[in-house]
Design a protein around this motif. Structure first.
Motif, PDB file in Angstrom:
ATOM      1  N   ARG A   1      -5.509  -0.369   5.439  1.00  0.00           N
ATOM      2  CA  ARG A   1      -5.958  -0.540   4.026  1.00  0.00           C
ATOM      3  C   ARG A   1      -5.036  -1.197   3.160  1.00  0.00           C
ATOM      4  NH1 ARG A   1      -9.142   3.573   1.939  1.00  0.00           N
ATOM      5  NH2 ARG A   1      -8.410   5.080   3.406  1.00  0.00           N
ATOM      6  N   PRO A   2      -5.655  -2.404   2.473  1.00  0.00           N
ATOM      7  CA  PRO A   2      -4.707  -3.488   1.724  1.00  0.00           C
ATOM      8  C   PRO A   2      -3.780  -2.637   0.633  1.00  0.00           C
ATOM      9  CG  PRO A   2      -6.967  -4.191   1.988  1.00  0.00           C
ATOM     10  CD  PRO A   2      -6.978  -2.951   2.504  1.00  0.00           C
ATOM     11  N   ILE A   3      -4.757  -1.608  -0.204  1.00  0.00           N
ATOM     12  CA  ILE A   3      -4.040  -0.809  -1.013  1.00  0.00           C
ATOM     13  C   ILE A   3      -3.244   0.364  -0.262  1.00  0.00           C
ATOM     14  CG2 ILE A   3      -3.840   0.443  -3.299  1.00  0.00           C
ATOM     15  CD1 ILE A   3      -6.233  -1.402  -4.199  1.00  0.00           C
ATOM     16  N   SER A   4      -2.277   0.356   0.236  1.00  0.00           N
ATOM     17  CA  SER A   4      -1.717   1.346   0.767  1.00  0.00           C
ATOM     18  C   SER A   4      -0.124   0.806   1.112  1.00  0.00           C
ATOM     19  CB  SER A   4      -2.128   1.685   2.409  1.00  0.00           C
ATOM     20  OG  SER A   4      -1.977   0.518   3.137  1.00  0.00           O
ATOM     21  N   VAL A   5       0.732   1.912   1.495  1.00  0.00           N
ATOM     22  CA  VAL A   5       2.099   1.524   1.789  1.00  0.00           C
ATOM     23  C   VAL A   5       2.194   0.683   3.038  1.00  0.00           C
ATOM     24  CG1 VAL A   5       4.264   2.757   2.507  1.00  0.00           C
ATOM     25  CG2 VAL A   5       2.927   3.833   0.794  1.00  0.00           C
ATOM     26  N   LEU A   6       1.425   0.960   4.069  1.00  0.00           N
ATOM     27  CA  LEU A   6       1.261   0.216   5.250  1.00  0.00           C
ATOM     28  C   LEU A   6       0.996  -1.379   4.893  1.00  0.00           C
ATOM     29  CD1 LEU A   6       0.813   2.525   8.239  1.00  0.00           C
ATOM     30  CD2 LEU A   6       3.069   1.641   7.306  1.00  0.00           C
ATOM     31  N   GLY A   7      -0.259  -1.176   3.971  1.00  0.00           N
ATOM     32  CA  GLY A   7      -0.662  -2.617   3.388  1.00  0.00           C
ATOM     33  C   GLY A   7       0.429  -3.417   2.860  1.00  0.00           C
ATOM     34  N   LEU A   8       1.304  -2.766   2.148  1.00  0.00           N
ATOM     35  CA  LEU A   8       2.384  -3.260   1.304  1.00  0.00           C
ATOM     36  C   LEU A   8       3.409  -4.047   2.323  1.00  0.00           C
ATOM     37  CD1 LEU A   8       3.480  -3.965  -1.698  1.00  0.00           C
ATOM     38  CD2 LEU A   8       4.891  -2.221  -1.439  1.00  0.00           C
ATOM     39  N   ALA A   9       3.453  -3.260   3.636  1.00  0.00           N
ATOM     40  CA  ALA A   9       4.348  -3.664   4.533  1.00  0.00           C
ATOM     41  C   ALA A   9       3.911  -4.792   5.143  1.00  0.00           C
ATOM     42  CB  ALA A   9       4.643  -2.375   5.636  1.00  0.00           C
ATOM     43  N   GLU A  10       2.659  -4.924   5.303  1.00  0.00           N
ATOM     44  CA  GLU A  10       2.265  -6.335   5.866  1.00  0.00           C
ATOM     45  C   GLU A  10       2.152  -7.427   5.062  1.00  0.00           C
ATOM     46  OE1 GLU A  10      -1.922  -5.647   7.246  1.00  0.00           O
ATOM     47  OE2 GLU A  10      -1.260  -4.661   8.784  1.00  0.00           O
TER      48      GLU A  10
END
Length: 366
Positions: A74-83
């Protein structure tokens, strides 16, 4: 809802706590339900964490042998921020705020840059305060993430003045990050809808800006992060987003590592947080709120962690700290939890807790 108050040397300010919410180091939040551990005693338990990791699952095969693609991040997510790619630079020293025998304090700005999921890049100038110890260095450094203070009343460097001075007097460069939309920082008009993940990007980029600066004598291999209340949650997300960025981290009086808890404690029913709830409440959209939590991805964390919490914290309840610690240990993180007979603001136990935190940094950044 009634939000936690904040007291300071000049005047009392009424603060609003948000999804990552909590008070600054000067907040007054005494009383509450005590936690079970004794004071000033680290705890490390291997009890299982409630959630499993939410890292994207590897591709699997169906019964027919076809490859099943993993769910997209998900773009708005912690893992999205990691990408996203994060870059911090252009740290500029401004006016001298204070000069003592132990350190000099400066107003500073730096550039916080992050790639965007759809392409391109966003860039914000972030303000803050930097304390540099007296001497040639290079010095170990700590980036500070403050607790929630209403951006409409927040002033540069507010919230962790005590910690910043304490660290600098012990030989640490201390950089207090104002975050976007605070003080003299640039405004991000979408920061609430994006669940304030920009705060985490700004802290990550502060570490990188310190390393890139030719004007601050920092030892690149001896850096840590230190966050209070909301800032503790920011730090936990930074550890998930960019493993290996620093050598140690200390979340104090942290908000919950599950955003659904923070919603119930700070956001529910507050119209000022409407942009954050535009995605639905945790009951309506549980996957979204889980994806914006740090806990499901704790197995990405590589740095040692010292959590510090007051047994009488009625802003960020002690069970939150216990649950986060269990989840960290279950994920294989080198984590300990130190309890103190104090409230959210850390008054009587402040010096003891700071001495313990600095001893932790000394050992991990040696």
């Amino acid at each position: 809802m009634t939000r936690p108050g904040r007291s300071g040397p000049a005047a009392a300010l009424v603060l609003v706590a948000l999804v990552l919410a909590g008070c600054s180091s000067e907040d007054g939040a005494e009383g509450g339900t005590p936690a079970e551990p004794s004071a000033d005693r680290p705890t490390g338990t291997s009890a299982p964490a409630e959630p499993d990791s939410s890292d994207p699952a590897p591709a699997q095969e169906s019964e027919d042998g076809d490859t099943i693609a993993p769910e997209p991040v998900r773009p708005i997510s912690v893992l999205g921020l990691a990408e996203q790619r994060h870059r911090g630079d252009r740290l500029r020293l401004g006016a001298v705020r204070e000069q003592t025998a132990a350190y000099t304090s400066y107003d500073i700005t730096y550039r916080s840059r992050s790639s965007l999921p759809g392409g391109g890049e966003e860039s914000y100038t972030i303000s803050g305060v930097l304390n540099v110890p007296t001497g040639r260095g290079p010095f170990p450094a700590v980036v500070l993430a403050h607790g929630y203070i209403d951006p409409d009343v927040y002033v540069r460097g507010q919230g962790m003045t005590r910690e910043r001075g304490y660290l600098a007097s012990r030989g640490y460069v201390a950089l207090h990050v104002d975050y976007r939309n605070h003080a003299e920082s640039d405004d991000d008009p979408d920061y609430q809808r994006r669940m304030r993940l920009g705060y985490t990007a700004d802290v990550i980029n502060a570490v990188k800006a310190l390393r890139a600066s030719p004007d601050v004598p920092v030892d690149d291999d001896r850096m840590a992060m230190f966050g209070r209340s909301m800032g503790g949650g920011v730090i936990l997300k930074a550890l998930v987003v960019e493993p290996g960025l620093v050598q140690a981290a200390a979340p104090w009086a942290s908000v919950s590592s599950l955003e659904a808890d923070n919603y119930r404690q700070f956001i529910a029913g507050d119209p000022s947080d409407a942009a954050m709830v535009s995605h639905g409440t945790p009951a309506q959209n549980p996957d979204f709120w889980r994806d914006n939590s740090s806990r499901p991805a704790f197995d990405r964390i590589t740095e040692p962690v010292l959590m510090v919490h007051g047994r009488y914290d009625d802003t960020c309840p002690p069970p939150w700290a216990s649950a986060t610690q269990r989840a960290l240990v279950a994920a294989g993180v080198d984590s300990q939890l130190a309890w103190y007979e104090d409230g959210h603001a850390f008054g009587p136990a402040f010096n003891a807790a700071m001495d313990r935190t600095i001893a932790f940094f000394d050992a991990r950044l040696a």
